[in-house]
Design a protein around this motif. Sequence first.
Motif, PDB file in Angstrom:
ATOM      1  N   THR A 129      14.229  24.028 -14.895  1.00 22.79           N
ATOM      2  CA  THR A 129      14.622  23.827 -16.283  1.00 22.79           C
ATOM      3  C   THR A 129      15.571  22.642 -16.466  1.00 22.79           C
ATOM      4  O   THR A 129      15.774  22.175 -17.585  1.00 22.79           O
ATOM      5  N   VAL A 152       4.897  20.657 -11.391  1.00 19.14           N
ATOM      6  CA  VAL A 152       4.372  21.996 -11.153  1.00 19.14           C
ATOM      7  C   VAL A 152       4.148  22.707 -12.486  1.00 19.14           C
ATOM      8  O   VAL A 152       4.828  22.388 -13.465  1.00 19.14           O
ATOM      9  N   THR A 210      -3.481  26.280 -14.630  1.00 17.28           N
ATOM     10  CA  THR A 210      -2.238  25.533 -14.445  1.00 17.28           C
ATOM     11  C   THR A 210      -2.164  25.046 -13.000  1.00 17.28           C
ATOM     12  O   THR A 210      -2.789  25.622 -12.110  1.00 17.28           O
ATOM     13  N   LEU A 359       4.093  36.088 -20.641  1.00 20.22           N
ATOM     14  CA  LEU A 359       4.423  34.705 -20.243  1.00 20.22           C
ATOM     15  C   LEU A 359       5.508  34.101 -21.127  1.00 20.22           C
ATOM     16  O   LEU A 359       6.345  33.328 -20.670  1.00 20.22           O
ATOM     17  N   VAL A 362       9.163  33.498 -20.467  1.00 21.79           N
ATOM     18  CA  VAL A 362       9.537  32.521 -19.433  1.00 21.79           C
ATOM     19  C   VAL A 362       9.159  31.092 -19.835  1.00 21.79           C
ATOM     20  O   VAL A 362       9.941  30.155 -19.654  1.00 21.79           O
ATOM     21  N   SER A 366      12.585  29.616 -21.176  1.00 25.58           N
ATOM     22  CA  SER A 366      12.938  31.007 -20.903  1.00 25.58           C
ATOM     23  C   SER A 366      13.971  31.507 -21.913  1.00 25.58           C
ATOM     24  O   SER A 366      14.715  30.735 -22.525  1.00 25.58           O
TER      25      SER A 366
END
Length: 385
Positions: A129, A152, A210, A359, A362, A366
């Motif tokens: 983050t 990622v 993803t 999901l 997060v 988040s």
Amino acid sequence: MSTVPSHSELRDAVRALCAQFPDEYHREVDAKRAYPEAFVDALTQAGWMAALIPQEYGGSGLGLTEASVIMEEINRSGGNSGACHGQMYNMGTLLRHGSEQQKRRYLPKIAGGELRLQSMGVTEPSTGTDTTKIRTTAVKKGDRYVVNGQKVWISRVQHSDLMILLARTTPLAEVAKKSEGLSIFIVDLHHAVEHGMTVRPIANMVNHETNELFFENLEIPAENLIGREGQGFRYILDGLNAERTLIAAECIGDGRWFIDRVTAYVKDRVVFGRPIGQNQGVQFPIAEAHIEVEAADLMRFEACRLFDAHQPCGAQANMAKYLAAKASWEAANACIQFHGGYGFACEYDVERKFRETRLYQVAPISTNLILSYVAEHVLGLPRSF
Ligand SMILES: Cc1cc2nc3c(=O)[nH]c(=O)nc-3n(C[C@H](O)[C@H](O)[C@H](O)COP(=O)(O)OP(=O)(O)OC[C@H]3O[C@@H](n4cnc5c(N)ncnc54)[C@H](O)[C@@H]3O)c2cc1C
């Protein structure tokens, strides 16, 4: 579309399209871990994915308010906007910060369905983050930028033609503020996979395509820089408010789907000689979730209103996302609980929607980070990181 359609006109039209893709369709796509190609194509052909593109570039020129109604209806129908919502907010970045040349080059093709701009590459494994610390670099060499690094959780890369990429163009040590020196680029994904970008899919809890991305000397034409070099973090933040508001709307769609399903089920299911929905222990969690969904809905429309009026909406977008993600999760819990064992059976679709809506506690931001934003930026509490 020359006039803005009413919400009920929009809802009816999107519902009619979604009705062609019943539960069985979404269930089968989920079981196969496939991409809902036919569904996304139908949404694109009907023009819904180009809602935010101005008419002069071939779109329908609607606002975030209308876009949010479209996303809500997709989720309320039992589908999952996660397969296609990237396009809605990514093109906003291009629209607000791209050059006229970039807009003319990409937007009409995106509106017509010839190109998909579904991906945004921000998150990195080593920084999470803490976005301003990203390590992917783009170094200018003549008329190109050379990209090295890793990302990622980058979604829909295998079902998109273009991606918006955030990379550091000036080392962190050389900027006055850590949010400076970051830039955004349009990446042609087909070219990239053959010239230095490796895509590694991540198997995950939801049917959400993803990936990890690895960049090794990927060259991007300098003309693909969006806006001014070094200002990319600010541009990305602009888009994030739209993203959070749209995802709030999707959660509201999910929440309403769960409440519709559980309400119908508990009226019908008879145990101990009466419908289980006659018990207050069953009624109250459903009623509570309904109240929370309706409250979240008000904040989502407030965030949309401010965004469409070009007013600051960071607080409202974050609060809408927080409230809606929480409400849909409460509704999901009530729905699975009162379906008893059947909530776990794939043919009821509850377990699928349950996974999908989880999901949003997060990603894309988040819950803790929203609370932190509100504490610091709305309430003026001291910065904690
Ligand atoms: C299915 C999926 C799709 C995604 N798609 C994309 C995409 O397309 N593009 C993209 O760029 N990213 C994408 N993401 C990444 C997503 O935005 C991040 O996972 C999310 O922002 C959290 O980052 P992280 O996973 O690195 O968690 P971390 O930053 O490691 O945080 C882990 C946990 O610790 C908490 N935490 C961290 N710091 C603090 C603090 N200071 N105070 C309190 N709590 C803290 C967080 O709230 C979080 O719950 C996706 C993620 C998923 C799971």
